[in-house]
Design an enzyme around this catalytic site. Structure first.
Site, PDB file in Angstrom:
ATOM      1  N   GLY A   1      57.231  51.086  63.624  1.00 34.85           N
ATOM      2  CA  GLY A   1      56.576  49.939  64.253  1.00 34.85           C
ATOM      3  C   GLY A   1      57.566  49.184  65.126  1.00 34.85           C
ATOM      4  O   GLY A   1      58.079  49.722  66.123  1.00 34.85           O
ATOM      5  N   VAL A   2      57.898  47.956  64.705  1.00 40.78           N
ATOM      6  CA  VAL A   2      58.812  47.096  65.475  1.00 40.78           C
ATOM      7  C   VAL A   2      60.149  47.787  65.768  1.00 40.78           C
ATOM      8  O   VAL A   2      60.736  47.597  66.839  1.00 40.78           O
ATOM      9  CB  VAL A   2      59.071  45.780  64.687  1.00 40.78           C
ATOM     10  CG1 VAL A   2      60.125  44.928  65.355  1.00 40.78           C
ATOM     11  CG2 VAL A   2      57.784  44.995  64.530  1.00 40.78           C
ATOM     12  N   TYR A   3      60.636  48.597  64.844  1.00 47.14           N
ATOM     13  CA  TYR A   3      61.945  49.240  65.024  1.00 47.14           C
ATOM     14  C   TYR A   3      61.917  50.404  66.020  1.00 47.14           C
ATOM     15  O   TYR A   3      62.966  50.985  66.327  1.00 47.14           O
ATOM     16  CB  TYR A   3      62.530  49.676  63.672  1.00 47.14           C
ATOM     17  CG  TYR A   3      63.198  48.538  62.903  1.00 47.14           C
ATOM     18  CD1 TYR A   3      63.226  47.240  63.407  1.00 47.14           C
ATOM     19  CD2 TYR A   3      63.818  48.760  61.674  1.00 47.14           C
ATOM     20  CE1 TYR A   3      63.834  46.192  62.712  1.00 47.14           C
ATOM     21  CE2 TYR A   3      64.446  47.720  60.971  1.00 47.14           C
ATOM     22  CZ  TYR A   3      64.441  46.433  61.504  1.00 47.14           C
ATOM     23  OH  TYR A   3      65.054  45.409  60.826  1.00 47.14           O
TER      24      TYR A   3
ATOM     25  N   VAL B   1      54.429  45.454  58.236  1.00 48.99           N
ATOM     26  CA  VAL B   1      54.064  45.733  56.852  1.00 48.99           C
ATOM     27  C   VAL B   1      54.811  44.787  55.899  1.00 48.99           C
ATOM     28  O   VAL B   1      54.292  44.398  54.849  1.00 48.99           O
ATOM     29  CB  VAL B   1      54.296  47.239  56.527  1.00 48.99           C
ATOM     30  CG1 VAL B   1      55.757  47.588  56.462  1.00 48.99           C
ATOM     31  CG2 VAL B   1      53.582  47.630  55.254  1.00 48.99           C
ATOM     32  N   ASP B   2      56.010  44.388  56.272  1.00 49.29           N
ATOM     33  CA  ASP B   2      56.823  43.447  55.486  1.00 49.29           C
ATOM     34  C   ASP B   2      56.054  42.127  55.298  1.00 49.29           C
ATOM     35  O   ASP B   2      55.888  41.633  54.164  1.00 49.29           O
ATOM     36  CB  ASP B   2      58.139  43.209  56.259  1.00 49.29           C
ATOM     37  CG  ASP B   2      59.213  42.543  55.420  1.00 49.29           C
ATOM     38  OD1 ASP B   2      58.969  42.335  54.220  1.00 49.29           O
ATOM     39  OD2 ASP B   2      60.291  42.241  55.979  1.00 49.29           O
TER      40      ASP B   2
ATOM     41  N   ASN C   1      63.717  44.260  56.688  1.00 48.05           N
ATOM     42  CA  ASN C   1      64.955  44.137  57.475  1.00 48.05           C
ATOM     43  C   ASN C   1      66.085  43.825  56.506  1.00 48.05           C
ATOM     44  O   ASN C   1      65.849  43.552  55.325  1.00 48.05           O
ATOM     45  CB  ASN C   1      64.820  43.079  58.575  1.00 48.05           C
ATOM     46  CG  ASN C   1      64.468  41.726  57.991  1.00 48.05           C
ATOM     47  OD1 ASN C   1      65.202  41.204  57.152  1.00 48.05           O
ATOM     48  ND2 ASN C   1      63.333  41.174  58.399  1.00 48.05           N
TER      49      ASN C   1
ATOM     50  N   ASP D   1      45.520  50.248  54.179  1.00 46.94           N
ATOM     51  CA  ASP D   1      46.470  49.134  54.042  1.00 46.94           C
ATOM     52  C   ASP D   1      47.246  49.329  52.734  1.00 46.94           C
ATOM     53  O   ASP D   1      46.658  49.350  51.648  1.00 46.94           O
ATOM     54  CB  ASP D   1      45.639  47.838  54.003  1.00 46.94           C
ATOM     55  CG  ASP D   1      46.487  46.601  53.814  1.00 46.94           C
ATOM     56  OD1 ASP D   1      47.700  46.733  53.535  1.00 46.94           O
ATOM     57  OD2 ASP D   1      45.928  45.502  53.942  1.00 46.94           O
ATOM     58  N   ILE D   2      48.544  49.449  52.837  1.00 43.12           N
ATOM     59  CA  ILE D   2      49.372  49.766  51.669  1.00 43.12           C
ATOM     60  C   ILE D   2      49.301  48.677  50.590  1.00 43.12           C
ATOM     61  O   ILE D   2      49.466  48.953  49.406  1.00 43.12           O
ATOM     62  CB  ILE D   2      50.842  50.022  52.120  1.00 43.12           C
ATOM     63  CG1 ILE D   2      51.577  50.870  51.096  1.00 43.12           C
ATOM     64  CG2 ILE D   2      51.583  48.717  52.392  1.00 43.12           C
ATOM     65  CD1 ILE D   2      52.894  51.431  51.592  1.00 43.12           C
TER      66      ILE D   2
ATOM     67  N   SER E   1      60.171  52.364  60.071  1.00 40.13           N
ATOM     68  CA  SER E   1      60.783  52.295  61.422  1.00 40.13           C
ATOM     69  C   SER E   1      59.837  52.620  62.575  1.00 40.13           C
ATOM     70  O   SER E   1      60.236  52.543  63.733  1.00 40.13           O
ATOM     71  CB  SER E   1      62.026  53.208  61.541  1.00 40.13           C
ATOM     72  OG  SER E   1      63.111  52.645  60.850  1.00 40.13           O
TER      73      SER E   1
END
Ligand code: AR6
Length: 356
Positions: free
Chosen positions: A118-120, A32-33, A23, A9-10, A116
């Site tokens: 993941g969701v992107y 992660v955001d 975003n 985990d970063i 990018s």
């Protein structure tokens, strides 16, 4: 300078900067955001509000607040639209601009998530390739002296080159002696001595304890390896092997010279930290780890007998009952001295990476 792939985990990393896959509003989100905002606390969002967003491929920096990291570098990766809308170039810019900002802030260590991926929706294998090649190009530049980590949150999403993975798996099936690695500790070492190959970590453990068994083990291995390596090695290396008083550090420096390499070229290629290299350089009796010796063997593009002889200088040997050794052996046999590729493979097979 070193590049490492790590899992975890970063938000837990104690580094100078972590990179956020944000975003363009920079006002938080999921993935992660979301994790970074939760761990940093509400002051992060307050500072983000003052930044007026961020364009795709660019990067902006804030403090880390409650995070162990000093800074958060917020970058915006591209949304995957099939690959024909400049996604690759934008993803490269996101990494590069983040690295430039880290350098501007005098960061010595920076950790990235897979931007990018993941969701992107960027395909994970391609996202990995872009991440590694962009970070590598940056670190190869003479003036860039920084430790860069690529953090893999979910190991299942780490997509290593399928073809290479199956080649290495085949080599492991034929070469790797799993039974021996699983075997009992004493039985294992005794068997290894009988076959003339001792796993480095075990041998070094014994040599630290200076037991009689250690001395026997070392001398048994030394004879086997010296004979084998000397028989197979080319002339200049054979001369070096005859020079038994030469330490690892002396052998390394001489080989760098004989290959016509600059020191910086060698330690960068070996994925070794500059400070560690200076230590090795200035301490004639430096005792390196097995991973460090192998890293230099790869950087110097040694063949297998040369690698064995070089390992011997530091009291180690390649072993077929050690999975990481067999993987490195596969690359050396195939004359593939790409350290980044080797480390990706070691990570894919859950082994310790080479270098620092
Ligand atoms: N540590 C390290 N990596 C992580 C963590 C973590 N704690 N959590 C997730 N990842 P994503 P994107 C990995 O979706 O694709 C947000 O809503 C994850 O497994 O976070 O760039 C933003 O606000 C994946 O490999 O980012 C944007 O709207 C990687 O981080 C959008 O998502 C990136 O996944 C950005 O999408």
């Amino acid at each position: 300078m070193p590049f490492r792939i790590v899992s975890g985990d970063i938000t837990k990393l104690r580094v100078d900067a972590i990179v956020n896959a944000a975003n363009s509003s920079l006002l938080g989100g999921g993935g992660v955001d979301g994790a970074i905002h939760r761990a940093a606390g509400p002051r992060l969002l307050e500072e983000c509000r003052t930044l007026n967003g961020c364009r795709t491929g660019e990067a902006k920096v804030t403090l880390g607040y409650d995070l162990p990291a000093k800074f958060v570098i917020h970058t915006v990766g591209p949304i995957w639209q099939g690959g024909h809308c400049g996604e690759e170039e934008l993803l490269r810019s996101a990494y590069r601009n983040s690295l430039l900002l880290a350098r501007e802030k005098h960061c010595e260590s920076v950790a990235f998530p897979m931007i990018s991926a993941g969701v992107y929706g960027y395909p994970k294998d391609q996202a990995l390739e872009v991440a590694v090649s962009t970070i590598r190009a940056f670190l190869d530049e003479e003036e860039n002296d920084m430790e860069v980590l690529l953090v893999i949150f979910d190991r299942g999403s780490f997509r290593f080159d399928v073809h290479l993975y199956s080649e290495i798996s085949g080599y492991l099936r034929n070469t790797y002696d799993e039974e021996k690695e699983r075997g009992s500790f004493f039985g294992d070492v005794a068997k290894s001595v009988a076959f003339g190959g001792v796993s480095g970590s075990r041998c070094s453990l014994f040599s630290r304890s200076k037991s009689t068994f250690s001395a026997n083990c070392e001398s048994a291995v030394r004879e086997d390896i010296d004979e084998e390596a000397a028989a197979a090695a080319p002339n200049d290396l054979r001369k070096a092997l005859e020079n038994l008083d030469e330490s690892f550090s002396q052998a390394l420096l001489r080989m760098i010279d004989s290959k016509g390499m600059k020191d910086s070229e060698c330690y960068k290629k070996a994925n070794i930290d500059r400070k560690l290299f200076s230590k090795i350089r200035s301490d004639i009796n430096y005792r390196p780890s097995k991973q460090t010796v192998l890293a230099f063997a790869v950087a110097l593009e040694l063949d297998l007998p040369e690698t064995e002889a070089f390992l011997r200088k530091a009291g180690f040997a390649l072993s077929h009952s050690n999975k990481a050794d067999v993987i490195v052996e596969y690359f050396i046999r195939n004359k593939n001295y790409d350290m980044y590729r080797i480390n990706e493979a070691l990570f894919a097979f859950d082994q310790n990476l080479l270098g620092a």
